[in-house]
Design an enzyme around this catalytic site. Structure first.
Site, PDB file in Angstrom:
ATOM      1  N   ASN A  77      -9.875   1.227   2.918  1.00 18.35           N
ATOM      2  CA  ASN A  77      -9.627   2.596   2.333  1.00 18.35           C
ATOM      3  C   ASN A  77      -8.862   3.392   2.737  1.00 18.35           C
ATOM      4  O   ASN A  77      -8.441   4.351   1.817  1.00 18.35           O
ATOM      5  CB  ASN A  77     -11.294   3.177   2.370  1.00 18.35           C
ATOM      6  CG  ASN A  77     -11.228   4.516   1.561  1.00 18.35           C
ATOM      7  OD1 ASN A  77     -11.195   4.632   0.404  1.00 18.35           O
ATOM      8  ND2 ASN A  77     -11.289   5.511   2.639  1.00 18.35           N
ATOM      9  N   TYR A 142       3.808   6.217  -4.901  1.00 18.77           N
ATOM     10  CA  TYR A 142       2.144   5.814  -4.698  1.00 18.77           C
ATOM     11  C   TYR A 142       1.833   4.668  -5.371  1.00 18.77           C
ATOM     12  O   TYR A 142       1.052   3.501  -4.905  1.00 18.77           O
ATOM     13  CB  TYR A 142       1.441   7.051  -5.199  1.00 18.77           C
ATOM     14  CG  TYR A 142      -0.145   6.594  -4.754  1.00 18.77           C
ATOM     15  CD1 TYR A 142      -0.646   6.922  -3.707  1.00 18.77           C
ATOM     16  CD2 TYR A 142      -0.940   6.596  -5.992  1.00 18.77           C
ATOM     17  CE1 TYR A 142      -2.062   6.540  -3.305  1.00 18.77           C
ATOM     18  CE2 TYR A 142      -2.205   6.400  -5.967  1.00 18.77           C
ATOM     19  CZ  TYR A 142      -2.739   6.423  -4.655  1.00 18.77           C
ATOM     20  OH  TYR A 142      -4.284   6.304  -4.454  1.00 18.77           O
ATOM     21  N   LYS A 146       0.425   0.956  -3.981  1.00 19.60           N
ATOM     22  CA  LYS A 146      -0.809   0.240  -4.557  1.00 19.60           C
ATOM     23  C   LYS A 146      -0.599  -1.160  -5.206  1.00 19.60           C
ATOM     24  O   LYS A 146      -1.465  -1.928  -5.210  1.00 19.60           O
ATOM     25  CB  LYS A 146      -1.723   1.279  -5.248  1.00 19.60           C
ATOM     26  CG  LYS A 146      -2.198   2.549  -4.279  1.00 19.60           C
ATOM     27  CD  LYS A 146      -2.900   2.078  -3.186  1.00 19.60           C
ATOM     28  CE  LYS A 146      -3.828   3.394  -2.666  1.00 19.60           C
ATOM     29  NZ  LYS A 146      -4.617   2.848  -1.455  1.00 19.60           N
TER      30      LYS A 146
END
Length: 267
Positions: A77, A142, A146
């Site tokens: 996470n 970002y 991801k």
């Protein structure tokens, strides 16, 4: 015997919610933080781990295995946000976010896989983002980190399946957490060609986060995934429009989809 869970980035936000929820469900949870001594006490064990430092990753994993004799579940996470026009964002900051969100997650997987292979069982859940399915203006870096983690998840899943290990990813949309405070924000430079549009989008991003879903929904989703006998590889958790935008990207012509995004972000 309770399943042993390692959750990176568990001192706040989504990671903390998952750790508390799984503890309440009877799991033996080890959360991690870069500086656990500076943080309030939690109902789960909090140990030191910095995803940028492989020795701290190995120390944490070895400590858990020594204490418990096994490691059943990894929830990858830990991560960071970054905003800014591609042209204005320092390349060193770009590398830093890839090191945290992608290579940090890979290093944690590499640390737990030998134990999981020995056990012939294990579940790895990589926390990605709905932003990883598309290049978003002023969040391109970002999105890229991801999206890369989603692809790495697919590849790793096939590589470790013969050892009884399941690898999945769950992509959240906007959640009401303190992620905005922890982002690297490229400054809004006075002489930037993107000044007005970037500032407007910074305000939009913060509004989306503050109006986002409760992190407990992410915790419930992760619990369902790790309790599923044959989980999917990709899970998405967010508002209707966030999830529908992924469907639209698959079916619309590129420039039509681009125009839709630009209208949404007022560009």
């Amino acid at each position: 015997m309770s399943k042993v869970v390692l959750i990176t980035g568990a001192s706040s936000g989504i990671g903390k919610s998952i750790a508390i929820f799984l503890t309440e469900k009877g799991y033996n949870v080890y959360g991690t933080s870069r500086n656990p001594k500076n943080i309030e006490s939690f109902p789960f064990k909090l140990i030191a781990l910095d995803v940028l430092k492989v020795d701290t990753i190995n120390d944490a994993v070895n400590f858990i295995i020594k204490q418990e004799g096994k490691l059943d579940i990894l929830i990858n996470n830990a991560g960071m946000g970054i905003t800014g026009p591609i042209e204005d964002t320092p390349t060193d900051e770009m590398r830093a976010v890839f090191n945290t969100n992608l290579f940090g997650a890979i290093d944690v997987m590499k640390a737990v896989l030998p134990q999981m292979r020995q056990q012939k069982s294990g579940v790895i859940v990589n926390v990605t983002s709905i932003a990883g399915y598309m290049g978003l203006p002023f969040r391109g870096l970002y999105s890229a980190t991801k999206g890369a983690l989603e692809t790495i998840t697919e590849a790793t899943s096939m590589e470790v399946k013969p050892f009884g290990i399941k690898v999945v990813c769950v992509a959240p949309g906007d959640f009401a957490t303190n992620i905005a405070a922890g982002r690297y924000h490229t400054p809004v430079f006075e002489n930037s060609a993107y000044k007005e549009n970037y500032q407007m989008n910074l305000d939009l991003m913060d509004a989306h986060v503050s109006e986002g879903m409760d992190p407990i929904e992410m915790a419930k989703a992760v619990h369902r995934i790790i309790e599923t006998k044959n989980p999917k590889i990709h899970y998405k958790l967010g508002g209707f429009l966030e999830k529908f935008s992924i469907v639209l990207k698959r079916i619309l012509p590129d420039r039509v989809y681009e125009k839709m995004l630009m209208n949404h972000y007022k560009l």
